[in-house]
Design an enzyme around this catalytic site. Structure first.
Site, mmCIF file in Angstrom:
data_model
loop_
_atom_site.group_PDB
_atom_site.id
_atom_site.type_symbol
_atom_site.label_atom_id
_atom_site.label_comp_id
_atom_site.label_asym_id
_atom_site.label_seq_id
_atom_site.Cartn_x
_atom_site.Cartn_y
_atom_site.Cartn_z
ATOM 1 N N LYS A 52 28.859 26.688 42.965
ATOM 2 C CA LYS A 52 29.810 25.646 42.462
ATOM 3 C C LYS A 52 30.607 26.186 41.366
ATOM 4 O O LYS A 52 31.880 25.930 41.237
ATOM 5 C CB LYS A 52 29.028 24.394 41.933
ATOM 6 N N GLN A 96 21.827 18.692 38.766
ATOM 7 C CA GLN A 96 21.486 19.409 39.901
ATOM 8 C C GLN A 96 19.789 18.668 40.138
ATOM 9 O O GLN A 96 18.958 18.726 39.521
ATOM 10 C CB GLN A 96 21.366 20.699 39.790
ATOM 11 N N ASP A 119 29.141 13.525 41.581
ATOM 12 C CA ASP A 119 28.339 13.365 42.667
ATOM 13 C C ASP A 119 28.273 12.293 43.375
ATOM 14 O O ASP A 119 27.783 12.158 44.668
ATOM 15 C CB ASP A 119 26.943 13.917 42.184
#
Length: 292
Positions: A52, A96, A119
């Site tokens: 990312k 995460q 997200d």
């Protein structure tokens, strides 16, 4: 049979975003900024977050990687989330998953400012998605919809089966495929581990979206001629290669591809689209912040 090439499509999207960033910088404005929080040293998570960060560099975004010790307390992590919520230089950020067992993941995700939740996991954004309102859509389902859109795959009026009911993929994609949109407008069945006679449901489907995580679960005998097959599964399977493993999806690609009209490969299908759509969400967060 047409292969839905996520690698090429994600590259196209990144190039489009890079052009937008150039335009932003030419106006003397700062670049969009994505932050990622990772707790502990899970190998797969570190690799994914690292990719990312590289993607951010490629399109011209600023990025911040926040590595925290696995022993961090829940309150301390909440303080870090609150800090990111109030940092005007951060447009969007991700925490995460998975988090260590002593931390309540739901509590952390609920603490994320929905305006920075790139997200798309916060209930506010999930609810807005379900109502077809502008919002951040979870990156993997968003990537699937974008692939279908860019390949002009007709979904209206078709029978879709979604295999898997996770909050990250199964639930959102089942909602998106049923919305009054294009792609969308299909009749959706959600199947899962408790579904009876699952093979008979799959064989009736015009569109199969599998997010099960069981290697080669979808066999040729389960798929009708001309079906559209979207494989979200990613599993490492041991082999005799130098790496010692290969990446396999939920679908027996070699045989199913002979019967399908459109199909995603693994790797190179849905996977690359996930990071591309995360970047797209970050650009949207930046634009929203600029307008507020």
């Amino acid at each position: 049979m047409v292969i839905l090439d996520g690698k090429k499509t994600s590259l196209d999207i990144k190039n489009e975003i890079a052009e937008e960033v150039k335009s932003i910088l030419n106006k003397g404005q700062r670049a969009p900024h994505l932050a990622a929080v990772i707790v502990g040293k899970d190998g797969a998570s570190l690799t994914y977050v690292g990719s990312k960060v590289k993607a951010c560099e490629r399109v011209g975004f600023d990025s911040t990687l926040i590595k925290l010790d696995e022993s961090i307390g829940e309150d301390e992590l909440l303080d870090k989330v609150n800090e990111l919520n109030n940092d005007d230089k951060i447009d969007g950020y991700i925490v995460q998953l998975p988090l260590p067992k002593h931390i309540d993941s739901q509590k952390i995700l609920l603490a994320v400012d929905p305006k920075k939740d790139v997200d798309g996991f916060h209930p506010t954004n999930f609810g807005r998605m379900a109502l077809n309102l502008p919002t951040f859509i979870s990156a993997t389902p968003h990537g699937i919809m974008e692939l279908l859109k860019r390949y002009n795959v007709s979904t209206e009026g078709k029978n879709t089966i979604v295999i898997g009911r996770s909050d990250i993929v199964g639930k959102p994609i089942s909602i998106l495929m049923g919305l009054k949109t294009n792609p969308g407008n299909s009749t959706v069945t959600m199947a899962h581990s408790r579904t009876k006679n699952i093979e008979s449901l799959i064989v009736q489907a015009d569109i199969i979206i599998s997010a099960l995580g069981v290697p080669n679960f979808i066999k040729s005998s389960m798929v009708k001629d001309g079906a559209i097959v979207i494989d979200v599964g990613i599993t490492r399977v041991k082999d005799n290669s130098e790496k010692g493993y290969k990446i396999v999806g939920d679908v027996d690609f070699e045989n199913v591809s002979k019967k399908s009209s459109y199909i995603t490969p693994v790797p190179g299908g849905v996977g690359p689209m996930t990071i591309a759509m995360l970047l797209k969400n970050t650009l949207l967060a930046y634009q929203n912040l600029s307008l507020s």
